[in-house]
Each structure stands twice: as structure tokens, then as C-alpha cells.
Design an enzyme around this catalytic site. Structure first.
Site, PDB file in Angstrom:
ATOM      1  N   MET A 127      23.960 -15.977  15.305  1.00  0.00           N
ATOM      2  CA  MET A 127      25.093 -16.513  14.808  1.00  0.00           C
ATOM      3  C   MET A 127      24.371 -18.051  14.162  1.00  0.00           C
ATOM      4  SD  MET A 127      27.720 -14.970  15.203  1.00  0.00           S
ATOM      5  CE  MET A 127      27.453 -13.369  15.316  1.00  0.00           C
ATOM      6  N   CYS A 128      24.706 -18.329  12.903  1.00  0.00           N
ATOM      7  CA  CYS A 128      23.775 -19.429  12.552  1.00  0.00           C
ATOM      8  C   CYS A 128      24.335 -19.760  11.213  1.00  0.00           C
ATOM      9  CB  CYS A 128      22.598 -18.877  12.142  1.00  0.00           C
ATOM     10  SG  CYS A 128      21.976 -17.721  13.560  1.00  0.00           S
TER      11      CYS A 128
END
Lengths: 446, 228, 305
Positions: free
Chosen positions: C1-2
């Protein structure tokens, strides 16, 4: 429900299959007849390692107990201290879990509010919006923010004492809600903007965010809308708990609500209830570890639910790291669910008092999991609220009794070190030693 | 009196707090937000019939849960513009990212450019008018309200639709489960003409096709199991 | 998640300012990924052999000795320099010879990238910290992709940080979460691909490496990824000549692309693009689900993968 073993004489020549038991055979036959999975309410019915497998080490010589009636054991808990201007203060660490108006009758929702408010704890809305009765009767009301967003509106959001962003629940992590046509009454349909009487299928994912990086922005939005006044909880079903808790905290949660696999539901597939998620007792140490590693244990509060029944369960959950617990099934039972008073009617529905789980049918004889006006009338919200308040008092007293015996002046001072396990499974899951040893399976030692 | 709020200098929290503050809004009914630069949560949670013009692109949840206000974004918007709007009007001059108008209960959302995937997902009464195209899975589980698309629709339009009504002028890449084309009767032509007029768009209602729910998934039938 | 960012310069006059233009893009994605960050920068090409980015956890790694050893045992070291915990080497020699010498003589050294153009720089910490650690602002080049990480399941380590190298001058950054990477990792290991972490994105990189080794074009490899990788993803893939962007068919994870006469830029969110010159007049759009977008030396292509 009839039990063949009781009606037939013992016949040693008949051997029941352990793999294809009578319940399994019945389910295959049912599936073959209908072509649809079994949908029911309640939580997991299978036996899983639970708090019953843990014991407290009461004080004797090395520790000193507190006097039961004179020396205080505090129970107050403050939720949402991380970011909110107005954290939620509850007088006992037992809250009422989210259950929707729709799944429950308006009378049941009101009774939950009355009981919780009498004790000074919070209740929670569900997948269907906030009713005026519920808001009116609840001194502390947590407003759930669910994928479906039924009845979601900013006015109610600003009326809430806390907002709970729901990612999942223990009965069905990864699944969406269900409310079958029988329960979609005119009022329920109106609140959810749905045609009356249809089967309602709620989404399993939020419509406008996916993953913690987007959740961080969503939480910021909810804070902006409510001017940073109230705490934001994040509710997860227990599965990959260690990671999920870390991500919820990174996304900005004030409070984590962790629902183990024994947590109940109004309606979902039996296969989901029994086969997805991990037991509550196994999930708490994972969550606690995640919070401790982030330096936020007891800063970001942890509310645990799923199979809490008595003060011992409350105390054990807290000893493993929870700040508070939430009850759903037990609260409904306190209101009058599955009461022998309605034994005959349960039987007519093909069930029995103590077994009834067809919450999806909307025919609840106790007037709780129904939208039928006649059945709902049976539940007196004042009397039922009183019963819930009594039950909450007992949970608190029992938890305090155990905590005092361990020498604690606040329930939060209970620790894993106060516990031992009766069997290897519980020792491994709860990460406490097997009774009489210092062996914690999986943690080294002997 | 027109008030200008420089987001780069004056901050987002200060903007939203001011837009929620009845005292501030007494004399400031028109707002202009500059240097938006894709910031999230601009002008969310307004509950007054003020007007807000955002000069530039906005990020996620712009005008989220809007009530009564008129918000115009002179640029593109990120995910979930006007999500859960209750009333008022949100106009996007550029393109909108995914989940535009998600779960919105009322009001009017106008997108002058294109909207990407999941436009109007779980819409609950909002009217959405898109001048350009919409992306995949738009109006998924749409419960109520109307959606007008002057361009084309992506895959899976109106999947698991409840009672939302969809009007598309261009092509539909594919229809989602339980979504079907329906006849344009006089009341629909009239409704569509009103929606186009309210959005200030000049198109011939007769050139649109109406889509709606076949209502086959309203109760479980084993024959429909493949659609679940 | 980024958060993901990429910047490809069409106008060579801007190449001296690549780092300066890119640094605020990376830092703008801090909220999406506060755990670690990294970037792959392309430029300063070396055709007389290979260019490698090597990394060591040791604070006073003796790079001089490494250079000497490589020079004596592998091939002439045309140039080398160190930067924080990494060092870039240009060697007239074979990649396999470098790897085997390192394995024998300096096993503490990791190879972060191999090619003619690419350098990969990454570390644990906030994007601003990583940018200043490596002096990103002063860097020059033709294009660059970067990543800020919010670790989902695998550990917050340098090895788990993006970009992941997937072959010569190729690397990948990912926003999302794959749901079938464990079986795929097992299969790829059998095919001879090695992995350092249990990170899902490393599997995506390994998958591309494998397909490219099989002789697939980049387009074919990415088309295969769309079929074989389950879950949610936006990938940006750095190539020697540009970069590619692809989103899974459901496309929940965000992406936005901006193009002017001077550059093509991509990011998870528009705010990462807001600082670019001329952005107010750029063509800004969202890449469609399941479609491959590729920019290479002025030839922008987009195709239904």
C-alpha cells in the site's frame, strides 16, 4: 428440533460416520433440494479454543489481593485519546457492538440504548442508519460507517459520539451484509433507499476507498466533516490481525475494534460463519503485539468482541491487551433472545429455546430480530433495557472481582502474566504459559 | 462578499472549519479556493447554500457529503467527488476520478469531462450528469436517482442495479448483471430533458437509451446463481 | 500500500533538473507510504559493459577494495562512486562474473540493479530522508520512477523496499496488494528466479523477469501479468528508454498521468504532480483499467493489454 439418539433405542450395529455425520447428511440433502447455501444468524457454533481455556493466577504470597468491597478497582475507560477533541468516556469496559435497525426491531435497539446508558457505556448503530429512538436513548452512540452507507448522512454523523469505519466483522471477514426480504419493512426500506421486501445484499468493500493508503484519506475526510471532534474507530474481522491492526493505526484510527470469529451476525452464509476468521483469543495477542511495537498500546484503544459472555471473559480479554470489549449475542440474550418463555414458538419454527439462530427469517418470537410489528411489540424496551443493565453490572462486578484477586486497582492493570492456559492450543494462541509450567508454545522456553 | 482562501497559505482545516461555521458564513456566501493543487477533502461537509469555486485540481472526496452548497471545481477531481452528497450542486469542469458521487443521496453532480470507474456506485437518489464518458462498473448497485451520460459507458454498466435510472447516449461496452435496456417513454424523455437542462447541456433526449434493473436478482433464484 | 511517482523527460534540456523536479513528487506521497522509499534513476549510460548499483548494510563498507577486486577479477572498472550505503560501478565485464565474484568475496553486498542506465537507490524511512540521504535534488538523468511504501504484510526493510529490479535496466514499483503471490513465488523459484523477501511486489517483479528471460517482449510479459497476477495493483515499470503504467482490471488503486511537450509524469495522486512546471496546462488523465501505457523515447503508446 428432534434428537434421533433420544427417540431411538440404542443399536450398537448402527455406526455414525465421523465424516458424514447426520448434520452433514442433512445439509447435503438441504443443498440438493434448494440449490442455495444455508443462511443463518448467530456466530460460529463449532468449538474453538476460547477464554474458558485460560485461568487467572490469584494473589497469595508473591502478590497481594485487594479487599473486595472497600478497596477500589477502577473500571472507567477513555476511548479515542489519540486525535479526537471529545474522546468517549465509558464507566465500564463493556460496550454494545454494532447491530442494525433492520436486523433488530426498533424496540430492541431502544432497549440496547437504555441498558447501556443506565450503566454509562456506549451502544453502536449498524448497517442501516441511525434511528431517532436509538440516538435519543443512547448517552454514548457510535455511528457505523459501512460499505453500503445505508442511511448515511452528515447530520447523523455530526450527532454521533464516535464514528466506526467498518471493514469487516468476525462472523464474515471479507463478506458483505445481507438482509433478506422478510425483514425489509417499509421503514427499513425507506432508511436504506431500497424497494420494500427485496433481498438486500450489502457490498463487501467500501465504494470509494481500498487499502490503508486510501483509508488514511477517508479518515481525514470524516475528521474534516466532524471538525475533529469525535474519535474514529476502525472495525476489523479477526484474520491477519497483526498486519491489519498496524495498517489501521497507520491509516489514523483512534480505536481498533477487533471482532473474533465467534462474533455474531444477523444473516450470512453458514460456511462463512464457521470457516472464516480466527478465534477471539488468538486475535488479541496479535493486536496487542502490533500496538506495542508501534508504541501505541493503550494510546490507540483496542475493543474486542466475539464470544464475550461473562466477567471472566471481560477480564481475560483485558489481560491479553484489550482496553474494552463489545457484546452482541450476549446482549440480545440479556434482552430476552432464546428465552424458554417462548419454547413452544421456537419449536413451531423448527428450532428450540437455546438453539434459535434464524435471525434472517424475521420471525423472532422474542421480538428482537424481527420487523414484524406484532412480534416487536412483545419486547418492552424499558424492561429489556433494565435486564441488559443488570447483566452489564454483573459483567463489571465479575471482572472487578477477578482483577482485585490479582491485586489490581484498575481492570487495565491485568496482564498476560496473570494468566495460564489449560491446554496447549490455548497456551499457543493466548501466548501464556501452560498451567504449572513456564512453557509458552511457539515462544521458546520449555 | 467573495472570500478567497489560499490553500497553500491558509490551510485545509481552516478552510473547512470556516465553511462549517455559521458565523463566518453570515457575511461570506461566496468562496474562492486557490492553490488547491490536488489536496484532499476540500470543502467537505458543508451544510449551507453557499457557493465555492475551486481554482484548479482537487484530490479525494472533494465536496464530500455536501448539503445545499454549490461547489464548482475548475479542474479535475480525485476519487469520490461529492461522495454521499445529500443536496446542492457539485460541478466538475474537468474529469472526475473513480467513484464520483458514490452513495450520494441527493443533489446534482455535473461532470463536464469524463468520469472513470464506479461513477455513481451505490447511488441513493443523486442525479449525475456526465458530458463525457464513464468508466467500468458505473452505477454498481445503484439504488435510486438518475444518471445521464452523453458519451460512452465502460464495462459492466449498472451491475446489480436496484431502482436507479440510467440514460446513455453513446455505446455501452457491456451491461452488468441484471441491467437491461428499457423503453424511453414520454415521462423518461421529459425527465431526461429536465436533467440535461439543469446541467446546462444541449443534447437531444431522444438520442439516449434508458437502462434499468431487470429486477431478477431481487430475490434469490437458483437459476440466477451464476450472476451472484 | 503505497504511493508511486514517475517522471519521463521529453525535453533533454530538463535532464540536468530531473532530481530537482522529482524530489517534491516523491515527498508529496509521504502520507501514502511513510515506511520506506526508493527510486530508480536512468541516465549516464554506459555501453562498454555493465553498470551496477551495489548496496551494503555496513556503514563503512570498503568500496575501494570492492572496486579493486572487481577490477582484478572481473573486468576493467571504468568508473565507480559511492553514495550513502550504495555504490555504482561501471565495469567492462559480464554480470554473471560480477555476481559470482561478489558471492565468493563480498557476500555482504547486494546487487540492486544491473543494466546500462539504471541506478536504484532506496532505504527505510520517510521519503524526505531518503531524498536527502542520496542527494536526489542534484541528480541528472532522462527519467526516474519512485515509490513510498506503507508496508502491508512483509517487513519494513531495505529488501522489501521498492523499486524491485526485474532484469537489465528494468524495475517495478507497485501500489496495491496481490492475492496469489505465494503459489506464484513457489512456481517462479522452480523456474530459477530468486527472491529475498516474502513481499508480493517482489513476486510481480520476479514474474516479469521470468517472462522476459523466456524471450517475451515487455508488452507480452505485462499482458501475462494481467492474467496471472490476482489482486489489486497499479504498476509502474521503468525501462531503459522510458516507463510503463498498468492497472489491474478492477483498478481500485489510483493513478494519474500528466503530459506536456516537456515530460510525461505519473503519480498515485495528482498532488504529487502539482509542483511540475507547466502542469496547469498539461493534459491530465487517469489510465484505464487493464490497459498498458508505455512511453519510450518520444513514442508514447497505449494498448489494450
Amino acid at each position: 428440533m428432534t434428537d434421533e439418539t433420544q427417540t431411538q433405542p440404542y443399536n450398537p450395529a448402527l455406526r455414525e460416520s465421523a465424516t458424514f455425520g447426520r448434520d452433514v447428511i442433512h445439509e447435503i440433502q438441504r443443498a440438493a433440494e434448494t440449490g442455495i447455501y444455508d443462511i443463518r444468524g448467530w456466530g460460529a457454533k463449532r468449538k474453538v479454543p476460547h477464554f474458558d481455556d485460560l485461568l487467572f493466577l490469584g494473589a497469595s504470597m508473591s502478590r497481594y489481593p485487594l479487599e473486595g468491597y472497600r478497596e477500589k478497582c477502577e473500571t472507567e475507560v477513555v476511548l479515542g485519546t489519540r486525535h479526537a477533541r471529545k474522546p468517549v468516556v465509558i464507566s465500564t469496559p463493556v460496550t454494545i457492538a454494532g447491530m442494525s435497525f433492520g436486523a433488530l426491531s426498533a424496540q430492541a435497539k431502544e432497549a440496547l440504548g437504555r441498558g447501556a446508558s443506565e450503566i454509562g457505556t456506549s451502544t453502536t448503530t449498524g448497517d442501516g442508519g441511525m434511528t431517532p429512538e436509538e440516538r435519543g436513548q443512547s448517552s454514548r452512540l457510535v455511528y457505523q460507517y459501512l460499505p453500503s452507507r445505508y442511511g448515511m448522512n452528515p447530520d447523523d454523523l455530526r450527532k454521533a459520539d464516535a464514528i466506526e469505519v467498518v471493514l469487516g466483522q468476525g462472523a464474515k471477514p471479507g463478506g458483505g451484509g445481507m438482509l433478506l426480504g422478510q425483514k425489509i419493512s417499509e421503514r427499513v426500506a425507506g432508511m436504506r433507499t431500497l424497494p420494500q421486501g427485496i433481498d438486500q445484499r450489502s457490498a463487501c468493500r467500501h465504494p470509494d476507498w481500498t487499502g490503508p493508503d486510501d483509508l488514511a484519506i477517508k479518515i481525514a475526510e470524516l475528521r474534516e466533516i466532524t471538525d475533529w471532534q469525535v474519535p474514529i474507530y476502525v472495525k476489523i474481522g479477526a484474520t491477519r490481525t497483526y498486519y491489519d491492526v498496524k495498517l489501521a493505526v497507520k491509516a489514523g484510527a483512534d480505536v481498533i475494534v477487533l471482532d473474533g470469529m465467534q462474533g455474531g451476525t444477523a444473516a450470512t452464509q453458514d460456511v462463512f460463519i464457521e470457516h472464516v476468521g480466527i478465534p477471539t483469543m488468538a486475535a488479541i495477542p496479535q493486536a496487542t503485539q502490533a500496538l506495542q511495537e508501534m508504541g501505541l498500546h493503550r494510546e490507540v484503544q483496542l475493543i474486542v468482541s466475539g464470544g464475550i459472555r461473562n466477567g471472566a471473559d471481560v477480564a481475560k480479554a483485558i489481560a491479553l491487551g484489550a482496553d474494552a470489549v463489545a457484546i452482541g449475542t450476549a446482549a440480545l440474550i440479556a434482552l430476552g433472545d432464546n428465552h424458554p418463555r417462548y419454547a413452544e414458538e421456537y419449536q413451531k419454527l423448527g428450532s428450540a429455546a437455546g438453539f434459535y439462530d434464524d435471525f434472517q427469517d424475521g420471525k423472532c418470537p422474542a421480538g428482537i430480530s424481527t420487523q414484524d410489528p406484532e412480534l416487536s411489540q412483545r419486547l418492552d424496551p424499558v424492561a429489556a433495557g433494565k435486564r441488559l443493565a443488570n447483566y452489564l453490572r454483573v459483567l463489571t462486578l465479575e471482572a472487578q472481582t477477578l482483577a482485585r484477586a490479582c491485586g489490581k486497582s484498575h481492570l487495565h492493570h491485568l496482564e498476560p502474566e496473570d494468566l495460564v492456559a489449560l491446554n496447549v492450543e490455548a497456551a499457543a494462541m493466548a501466548r501464556v504459559p501452560l498451567a504449572g509450567t513456564n512453557w509458552v508454545p511457539g515462544q521458546g522456553g520449555y | 462578499m467573495m472570500k478567497t482562501h489560499d490553500l497553500a497559505v491558509d490551510g485545509l482545516r481552516e478552510l473547512n472549519q470556516a465553511l462549517h461555521d455559521a458565523d463566518t458564513l453570515k457575511d461570506a456566501r461566496e468562496w474562492r479556493v486557490v492553490n488547491s493543487d490536488g489536496a484532499h477533502n476540500i470543502a467537505c461537509g458543508i451544510n449551507d447554500d453557499i457557493s465555492v469555486d475551486i481554482d484548479g485540481h482537487a484530490g479525494y472526496y472533494c465536496a464530500g457529503m455536501n448539503q445545499k452548497a454549490s461547489v464548482t471545481i475548475h479542474g479535475n477531481t480525485g476519487v469520490g467527488v461529492a461522495e454521499n452528497m445529500m443536496s446542492g450542486c457539485v460541478r466538475v469542469k474537468g474529469d472526475a476520478s473513480q467513484s464520483a458521487g458514490a452513495t450520494a443521496h441527493g443533489g446534482l453532480l455535473i461532470i463536464e469531462g469524463n468520469a472513470s470507474a464506479r461513477c455513481g456506485i451505490s447511488m441513493k437518489g443523486v442525479d449525475i450528469v456526465v458530458k463525457g464518458n464513464i468508466g467500468a462498473m458505473s452505477a454498481f448497485m445503484g439504488q435510486a436517482g438518475r444518471m445521464v451520460v452523453c458519451g460512452d459507458a465502460g464495462e459492466g454498466l449498472g451491475d446489480s442495479l436496484y431502482e436507479a435510472r440510467l440514460y446513455v447516449k453513446g455505446t455501452v461496452a457491456s451491461l452488468g448483471a441484471d441491467c437491461i435496456a428499457k423503453d424511453m417513454r414520454a415521462e423518461h424523455l421529459e425527465e431526461l430533458a429536465e436533467l440535461l437542462a439543469s446541467a446546462g447541456i444541449d443534447e437531444d433526449p431522444a438520442s439516449f437509451t434508458r437502462y434499468g434493473s431487470a429486477r431478477q436478482l431481487y430475490h434469490f433464484k437458483v437459476d440466477n446463481a451464476s450472476a451472484y | 500500500m503505497c504511493g508511486i511517482v514517475g517522471l519521463y523527460l521529453k525535453n533533454p534540456a530538463l535532464e540536468s533538473r530531473l532530481g530537482e523536479l522529482f524530489e517534491p513528487m516523491l515527498i508529496a506521497m509521504t502520507d501514502r507510504g511513510p515506511d520506506s522509499a526508493g527510486f530508480a534513476i536512468y541516465g549516464d549510460e554506459f555501453d562498454a559493459g555493465i553498470k551496477l548499483t551495489l548496496q551494503s548494510d555496513g556503514v563503512d563498507e570498503d568500496w575501494e577494495a570492492i572496486a579493486k577486486g572487481l577490477g582484478e577479477q572481473v573486468g576493467t572498472v571504468a568508473d565507480w562512486f559511492s553514495n550513502a550505503s550504495v555504490a555504482v560501478f561501471k565495469i567492462a565485464g559480464e554480470e554473471s562474473a560480477v555476481r559470482s565474484w561478489l558471492a565468493d568475496s563480498a557476500p555482504q553486498i547486494r546487487v540492486l540493479s544491473v543494466g546500462q542506465s539504471i541506478e536504484i537507490l532506496k532505504a527505510v524511512g520517510l521519503p524526505a530522508h531518503i531524498a536527502s540521504l542520496y542527494g536526489l535534488k542534484g541528480m541528472q538523468g532522462s527519467h526516474i520512477i519512485g515509490h513510498t511504501r506503507m508496508a502491508t504484510e512483509s517487513a519494513v526493510t531495505l529488501q522489501g523496499s521498492h523499486p524491485f529490479s526485474t532484469g537489465r535496466d528494468l524495475c517495478l514499483v507497485h501500489n496495491g496488494s496481490l492475492s496469489n503471490h505465494n503459489w506464484l513465488r513457489t512456481k517462479l523459484k522452480r523456474e530459477g528466479i530468486s527472491f529475498e523477501t516474502d513481499n508480493d511486489s517482489e513476486v510481480a517483479a520476479g514474474y516479469l523477469t521470468w517472462r522476459l528471460e523466456q524471450g517475451d517482449s515487455l508488452e507480452a510479459a505485462i499482458t501475462g501479468a494481467l492474467k496471472d497476477l490476482d489482486g489489486f495493483f497499479t504498476f509502474t515499470i521503468g525501462t531503459r528508454d522510458g516507463f510503463a503504467v498498468v492497472r489491474d482490471p478492477i483498478a481500485c488503486k489510483p493513478a494519474v498521468i500528466a503530459e506536456t511537450d516537456d515530460y510525461v509524469a505519473m503519480a498515485s495522486e495528482y498532488r504529487a504532480l502539482a509542483s511540475l512546471p507547466g502542469i496547469k496546462d498539461a493534459r491530465v488523465w487517469e489510465p484505464e483499467p487493464g490497459r498498458l501505457y508505455l512511453w519510450e523515447k518520444d513514442t508514447a503508446r497505449s494498448e489494450a493489454a
